[in-house]
Design a protein around this motif. Structure first.
Motif, PDB file in Angstrom:
ATOM      1  N   GLY A   1       0.802  -1.221   0.000  1.00  0.00           N
ATOM      2  CA  GLY A   1       0.000   0.000   0.000  1.00  0.00           C
ATOM      3  C   GLY A   1       0.830   1.264   0.000  1.00  0.00           C
ATOM      4  N   ALA A   2       2.160   1.144   0.018  1.00  0.00           N
ATOM      5  CA  ALA A   2       3.018   2.325  -0.033  1.00  0.00           C
ATOM      6  C   ALA A   2       2.818   3.037  -1.364  1.00  0.00           C
ATOM      7  N   ALA A   3       2.843   4.347  -1.333  1.00  0.00           N
ATOM      8  CA  ALA A   3       2.707   5.143  -2.550  1.00  0.00           C
ATOM      9  C   ALA A   3       4.093   5.553  -3.035  1.00  0.00           C
ATOM     10  N   TYR A   4       4.258   5.565  -4.342  1.00  0.00           N
ATOM     11  CA  TYR A   4       5.533   5.960  -4.949  1.00  0.00           C
ATOM     12  C   TYR A   4       5.291   7.115  -5.901  1.00  0.00           C
ATOM     13  N   GLY A   5       6.254   8.033  -5.924  1.00  0.00           N
ATOM     14  CA  GLY A   5       6.140   9.191  -6.791  1.00  0.00           C
ATOM     15  C   GLY A   5       7.388   9.397  -7.620  1.00  0.00           C
ATOM     16  N   ILE A   6       7.229  10.197  -8.659  1.00  0.00           N
ATOM     17  CA  ILE A   6       8.348  10.580  -9.517  1.00  0.00           C
ATOM     18  C   ILE A   6       8.667  12.036  -9.216  1.00  0.00           C
ATOM     19  N   THR A   7       9.948  12.309  -8.923  1.00  0.00           N
ATOM     20  CA  THR A   7      10.371  13.680  -8.659  1.00  0.00           C
ATOM     21  C   THR A   7      10.852  14.323  -9.951  1.00  0.00           C
ATOM     22  N   LYS A   8      10.701  15.618 -10.016  1.00  0.00           N
ATOM     23  CA  LYS A   8      11.193  16.380 -11.162  1.00  0.00           C
ATOM     24  C   LYS A   8      12.097  17.466 -10.599  1.00  0.00           C
ATOM     25  N   GLU A   9      13.392  17.324 -10.836  1.00  0.00           N
ATOM     26  CA  GLU A   9      14.378  18.264 -10.322  1.00  0.00           C
ATOM     27  C   GLU A   9      14.552  19.427 -11.305  1.00  0.00           C
ATOM     28  N   PRO A  10      14.966  20.598 -10.796  1.00  0.00           N
ATOM     29  CA  PRO A  10      15.153  21.755 -11.681  1.00  0.00           C
ATOM     30  C   PRO A  10      16.119  21.483 -12.841  1.00  0.00           C
ATOM     31  N   GLU A  11      17.126  20.631 -12.635  1.00  0.00           N
ATOM     32  CA  GLU A  11      18.099  20.338 -13.696  1.00  0.00           C
ATOM     33  C   GLU A  11      17.532  19.400 -14.752  1.00  0.00           C
ATOM     34  N   GLY A  12      16.303  18.941 -14.558  1.00  0.00           N
ATOM     35  CA  GLY A  12      15.681  18.036 -15.516  1.00  0.00           C
ATOM     36  C   GLY A  12      15.788  16.571 -15.127  1.00  0.00           C
ATOM     37  N   ARG A  13      16.555  16.259 -14.079  1.00  0.00           N
ATOM     38  CA  ARG A  13      16.669  14.866 -13.631  1.00  0.00           C
ATOM     39  C   ARG A  13      15.358  14.423 -13.008  1.00  0.00           C
ATOM     40  N   ARG A  14      15.146  13.121 -13.031  1.00  0.00           N
ATOM     41  CA  ARG A  14      13.962  12.526 -12.395  1.00  0.00           C
ATOM     42  C   ARG A  14      14.412  11.468 -11.409  1.00  0.00           C
ATOM     43  N   GLY A  15      13.613  11.237 -10.403  1.00  0.00           N
ATOM     44  CA  GLY A  15      13.912  10.211  -9.410  1.00  0.00           C
ATOM     45  C   GLY A  15      12.639   9.581  -8.911  1.00  0.00           C
ATOM     46  N   VAL A  16      12.772   8.566  -8.091  1.00  0.00           N
ATOM     47  CA  VAL A  16      11.621   7.881  -7.500  1.00  0.00           C
ATOM     48  C   VAL A  16      11.698   8.037  -6.001  1.00  0.00           C
ATOM     49  N   VAL A  17      10.561   8.352  -5.367  1.00  0.00           N
ATOM     50  CA  VAL A  17      10.491   8.494  -3.925  1.00  0.00           C
ATOM     51  C   VAL A  17       9.336   7.671  -3.384  1.00  0.00           C
ATOM     52  N   ARG A  18       9.498   7.204  -2.165  1.00  0.00           N
ATOM     53  CA  ARG A  18       8.399   6.526  -1.466  1.00  0.00           C
ATOM     54  C   ARG A  18       7.697   7.576  -0.626  1.00  0.00           C
ATOM     55  N   LEU A  19       6.393   7.695  -0.796  1.00  0.00           N
ATOM     56  CA  LEU A  19       5.603   8.693  -0.091  1.00  0.00           C
ATOM     57  C   LEU A  19       4.918   8.052   1.099  1.00  0.00           C
ATOM     58  N   THR A  20       4.704   8.845   2.126  1.00  0.00           N
ATOM     59  CA  THR A  20       3.967   8.377   3.291  1.00  0.00           C
ATOM     60  C   THR A  20       2.766   9.286   3.467  1.00  0.00           C
ATOM     61  N   PRO A  21       1.688   9.007   2.734  1.00  0.00           N
ATOM     62  CA  PRO A  21       0.507   9.879   2.842  1.00  0.00           C
ATOM     63  C   PRO A  21      -0.124   9.800   4.229  1.00  0.00           C
ATOM     64  N   ALA A  22      -0.724  10.907   4.615  1.00  0.00           N
ATOM     65  CA  ALA A  22      -1.429  10.943   5.895  1.00  0.00           C
ATOM     66  C   ALA A  22      -2.635  10.007   5.838  1.00  0.00           C
ATOM     67  N   PRO A  23      -2.928   9.293   6.917  1.00  0.00           N
ATOM     68  CA  PRO A  23      -4.083   8.377   6.918  1.00  0.00           C
ATOM     69  C   PRO A  23      -5.407   9.116   6.832  1.00  0.00           C
TER      70      PRO A  23
END
Length: 85
Positions: free
Chosen positions: A63-85
Motif C-alpha cells: 500500500g506504499a505510494a511511490y512518486g516521480i520527482t522532477k528536479e530543476p536540472e531536468g533529472r527525475r527520481g523515485v520516492v516513497r511517499l507516506t501519505p497521511a491516513p
C-alpha cells in the motif's frame, strides 16, 4: 492552464484493495498535487497532498505510494511517499 474550465479530476489510480485515488485538477502547475481517496464502497475517505515537484506514479504491494520527482536540472527520481491516513 490552457483551458478556462477543467474537469474536477484528471487522473485515477485503482488499488487491488478497491481504493481509488482521483487527482484533482490544478489551476497552477506550481501547486502540490492533491488526491481524493475513495474506499471500495465508494465513500470519500480522505484527501492527500503530495509535495511540489512530485507526481504520484503507483502503489506497492503493502500500500506504499511511490512518486516521480522532477528536479530543476531536468533529472527525475523515485520516492516513497507516506501519505497521511
Amino acid at each position: 492552464p490552457f483551458a478556462e474550465a477543467k474537469p474536477s479530476f484528471e487522473i485515477a489510480f485503482g488499488l487491488p484493495s478497491g481504493e481509488v485515488w482521483l487527482q484533482y485538477s490544478r489551476a497552477n502547475e506550481d501547486e502540490p498535487m492533491r488526491y481524493a481517496v475513495f474506499g471500495a464502497d465508494g465513500t470519500h475517505r480522505r484527501d492527500v497532498s503530495v509535495p511540489v515537484n512530485v507526481q504520484l506514479a503507483g502503489f506497492g504491494a503493502s500500500g506504499a505510494a511511490y512518486g516521480i520527482t522532477k528536479e530543476p536540472e531536468g533529472r527525475r527520481g523515485v520516492v516513497r511517499l507516506t501519505p497521511a491516513p
